[in-house]
Design a protein around this motif. Structure first.
Motif, PDB file in Angstrom:
ATOM      1  N   ARG A  81      14.233  -1.207   2.068  1.00  0.00           N
ATOM      2  CA  ARG A  81      15.602  -0.688   1.988  1.00  0.00           C
ATOM      3  C   ARG A  81      15.566   0.578   1.135  1.00  0.00           C
ATOM      4  O   ARG A  81      15.803   0.513  -0.077  1.00  0.00           O
ATOM      5  CB  ARG A  81      16.547  -1.725   1.374  1.00  0.00           C
ATOM      6  CG  ARG A  81      18.012  -1.295   1.374  1.00  0.00           C
ATOM      7  CD  ARG A  81      18.918  -2.459   1.030  1.00  0.00           C
ATOM      8  NE  ARG A  81      18.727  -2.930  -0.329  1.00  0.00           N
ATOM      9  CZ  ARG A  81      19.398  -2.451  -1.378  1.00  0.00           C
ATOM     10  NH1 ARG A  81      20.259  -1.454  -1.219  1.00  0.00           N
ATOM     11  NH2 ARG A  81      19.200  -2.956  -2.575  1.00  0.00           N
TER      12      ARG A  81
ATOM     13  N   THR B   4       9.987  -3.635   8.075  1.00  0.00           N
ATOM     14  CA  THR B   4       9.264  -4.604   7.265  1.00  0.00           C
ATOM     15  C   THR B   4       7.831  -4.128   7.065  1.00  0.00           C
ATOM     16  O   THR B   4       7.168  -3.708   8.028  1.00  0.00           O
ATOM     17  CB  THR B   4       9.244  -5.992   7.929  1.00  0.00           C
ATOM     18  OG1 THR B   4      10.576  -6.459   8.079  1.00  0.00           O
ATOM     19  CG2 THR B   4       8.451  -6.989   7.080  1.00  0.00           C
TER      20      THR B   4
ATOM     21  N   ARG C 258      10.751  -6.647   3.056  1.00  0.00           N
ATOM     22  CA  ARG C 258      11.801  -5.885   3.716  1.00  0.00           C
ATOM     23  C   ARG C 258      12.013  -4.572   2.989  1.00  0.00           C
ATOM     24  O   ARG C 258      12.088  -4.535   1.749  1.00  0.00           O
ATOM     25  CB  ARG C 258      13.102  -6.686   3.740  1.00  0.00           C
ATOM     26  CG  ARG C 258      14.222  -5.985   4.487  1.00  0.00           C
ATOM     27  CD  ARG C 258      15.478  -6.826   4.481  1.00  0.00           C
ATOM     28  NE  ARG C 258      16.585  -6.137   5.126  1.00  0.00           N
ATOM     29  CZ  ARG C 258      17.820  -6.603   5.191  1.00  0.00           C
ATOM     30  NH1 ARG C 258      18.101  -7.776   4.638  1.00  0.00           N
ATOM     31  NH2 ARG C 258      18.770  -5.908   5.783  1.00  0.00           N
TER      32      ARG C 258
ATOM     33  N   SER D 265      11.059  -1.523  -3.356  1.00  0.00           N
ATOM     34  CA  SER D 265      11.779  -0.254  -3.220  1.00  0.00           C
ATOM     35  C   SER D 265      10.809   0.801  -2.717  1.00  0.00           C
ATOM     36  O   SER D 265       9.590   0.621  -2.741  1.00  0.00           O
ATOM     37  CB  SER D 265      12.390   0.184  -4.557  1.00  0.00           C
ATOM     38  OG  SER D 265      11.370   0.493  -5.502  1.00  0.00           O
TER      39      SER D 265
ATOM     40  N   TRP E  90      16.724  -1.610  -4.243  1.00  0.00           N
ATOM     41  CA  TRP E  90      15.793  -2.720  -4.341  1.00  0.00           C
ATOM     42  C   TRP E  90      16.160  -3.793  -3.335  1.00  0.00           C
ATOM     43  O   TRP E  90      17.331  -4.149  -3.191  1.00  0.00           O
ATOM     44  CB  TRP E  90      15.822  -3.333  -5.738  1.00  0.00           C
ATOM     45  CG  TRP E  90      15.254  -2.454  -6.808  1.00  0.00           C
ATOM     46  CD1 TRP E  90      15.961  -1.643  -7.650  1.00  0.00           C
ATOM     47  CD2 TRP E  90      13.874  -2.301  -7.153  1.00  0.00           C
ATOM     48  NE1 TRP E  90      15.106  -0.994  -8.502  1.00  0.00           N
ATOM     49  CE2 TRP E  90      13.815  -1.375  -8.223  1.00  0.00           C
ATOM     50  CE3 TRP E  90      12.692  -2.856  -6.675  1.00  0.00           C
ATOM     51  CZ2 TRP E  90      12.618  -1.001  -8.816  1.00  0.00           C
ATOM     52  CZ3 TRP E  90      11.496  -2.485  -7.254  1.00  0.00           C
ATOM     53  CH2 TRP E  90      11.460  -1.565  -8.319  1.00  0.00           C
ATOM     54  N   SER E  91      15.182  -4.323  -2.644  1.00  0.00           N
ATOM     55  CA  SER E  91      15.364  -5.439  -1.725  1.00  0.00           C
ATOM     56  C   SER E  91      14.689  -6.658  -2.328  1.00  0.00           C
ATOM     57  O   SER E  91      13.463  -6.677  -2.490  1.00  0.00           O
ATOM     58  CB  SER E  91      14.756  -5.105  -0.357  1.00  0.00           C
ATOM     59  OG  SER E  91      14.880  -6.199   0.532  1.00  0.00           O
TER      60      SER E  91
END
Length: 481
Positions: free
Chosen positions: A408, A393, A406, A424, A412-413
């Protein structure tokens, strides 16, 4: 309210060459500096192509910036028809409390129509000057600023003119613009949720700040294309539509830029003339393009600082796609277009997973703005990176307010709270974490980089927000629960 979808059709059935739409998609995705968010193409009253570049979605509200003005103009047309305002009334007549303050003869000669057509007599934008004259009441500050020319004789794109028009509407109706438009325009058109930014006085801005879907933009365009009629019901007078969408005042050279051909064709009542048809538009590529000769409407949302380049691609690729009859192109183009529209997405920012041998150093690392807090953009006071059971995070801090994002890498989160975002990016090397944050209800993306050796943070906007405020304000206003 149940929103009925717009009628849909295949491109060829409405005389649209799917190859031209595909060519536009290719061109806009390849264009440097243009980030497309959505596209809807209507021909003969039917949606023939519609697509959203993930992580943007059809139901997502999007900040329309100055395309809001065209909705304010529509409210004006409705209020004129109801006898609530008259275009030739002096503006000062709606603000009797300022009567004694406004002594300049040109300010006193200003009419409602001059607000609607950006012909207040001022030769340039007045927002900062008007706000300086009266920080608490922009209308008063605007009226205190003497026009350099007689009202009606010169065009100047001028936010307080539309703000004052919106203030008049909210005063005579006793309601917000949204509340006034809901039963008269929004519900009849089948437009669902919209949200409008307000100022410290609680007024909806009028000149900007409206958040709506691409579908809402398309419906407004279709109403004007049909001369004010929607499903056999007249909502706007034909005379209003004709007056609002013609060139009431020349604009050539008024924007101070030699490469703005589509801004040099004249201005109506909060609508621009274009090389083809007319349009409402908003900063960074929010467009409602109405093409009467082609019987077509285009609704576009995007993020770009070169709006003329985006319009050039429309004229180059989409305009020729409108044919008088069924196109002669290959039939498989329609299948390819449908597949393409279903798979539209923005590329994620590059980045890898955290370097395994540096996870201990990165976990719980804190970062300060490079060059100090005053150099932070857009006002960040710090950041932190933390590992947890679900991954990593990134937390951005603005004067005590936290925004947890968050990570990832590779995609894309998306999160909805505290502000709708898509994140992203990842680690570009062992010492650098680089992340893009798309604020999904706006045309804005923030690029943040954290450097481990110096524990420093940098951030920059792709397109800079025009309304100011902290990151948590980059969303559509929410109704109180």
């Amino acid at each position: 309210m149940t929103v009925r979808p717009l009628p849909s059709s295949t491109p060829s059935a409405q005389g649209v060459d799917a190859s031209g739409v595909l060519a536009f998609l290719d061109a806009v995705e390849a264009a440097e500096g243009i980030e497309p968010h959505s596209l809807m193409v209507l021909r003969h009253g039917h949606v023939v192509a519609a697509g959203w570049w993930a992580p943007y979605t059809p139901d997502r509200l999007h900040l329309l910036y100055s395309l809001s003005k065209s909705f304010t103009a529509t409210a004006t047309g409705l209020a004129v028809a109801e006898g609530l305002i008259r275009l030739d009334d002096p503006v000062i007549s709606y603000f009797p409390e300022f009567e004694a303050d406004i002594t300049d003869p040109r300010s006193r000669a200003m009419r409602v129509r001059h607000l609607a057509s950006m012909t207040s007599g001022h030769e340039a934008e007045t927002y900062e000057r008007a706000a300086a004259l009266d920080p608490e009441e922009l209308v008063r500050g605007f009226l205190l600023l003497p026009p350099e020319r007689d009202p009606g004789t010169v065009f100047a794109y001028n936010q307080p003119a539309t703000y004052t028009l919106a203030a008049i509407l909210q005063r005579v109706t006793g309601r917000s613009l949204t509340a006034y438009l809901r039963p008269r325009l929004l519900d009849p058109l089948g437009i669902g949720e919209v949200a409008w930014l307000t100022d410290r006085r609680g007024r909806e801005l009028g000149f900007s700040g409206l958040h709506g879907t691409t579908d809402a933009v398309a419906r407004l365009g279709q109403l004007y294309l049909r001369g004010g009629v929607w499903e056999d019901r007249r909502l706007l007078s034909r005379a209003w539509v004709a007056e609002a969408t013609r060139a009431l005042i020349p604009t050539a050279g008024a924007m101070g830029d030699t490469d703005r051909e589509d801004w040099d064709r004249g201005y109506g009542f909060q609508f621009w003339q274009s090389r083809h048809g007319y349009r409402g538009d908003g900063a960074y590529g929010q467009f409602c393009l109405v093409l009467p000769e082609q019987d077509a409407v285009l609704a576009v949302t995007a993020a770009t600082t070169d709006m003329q380049a985006l319009l050039n691609l429309v004229w180059q690729h989409l305009l020729p796609a409108f044919r008088p009859g069924p196109p002669a192109g290959p039939q498989d183009a329609e299948t390819a277009l449908a597949d393409r529209l279903a798979r539209l997405s923005l590329p994620a920012a590059p980045g890898r997973a955290a370097p395994p041998d540096r996870t201990g150093e990165w976990s719980a690392a804190e970062f300060a703005p490079y060059g100090g807090v005053r150099a932070g953009l857009p006002g960040l006071t710090g950041a932190a990176v933390n590992a947890n059971a679900d991954g990593w995070t990134l937390t951005l801090v603005e004067h005590g307010h936290r925004l947890d994002l968050r990570l990832r890498p590779g995609g894309w989160s998306v999160a909805e709270e505290p502000v709708p975002t898509a994140v992203s990016g990842g680690w570009t090397d062992r010492d650098t974490l680089a992340v893009d944050i798309a604020f999904l209800e706006t045309p804005h993306r923030l690029r943040v980089a954290c450097s481990l050796p110096g524990r420093t943070l940098t951030a920059r906007w792709g397109t800079e927000p025009l309304h100011g405020g902290p990151l948590r304000s980059l969303r559509a206003p929410r109704r109180p629960v």
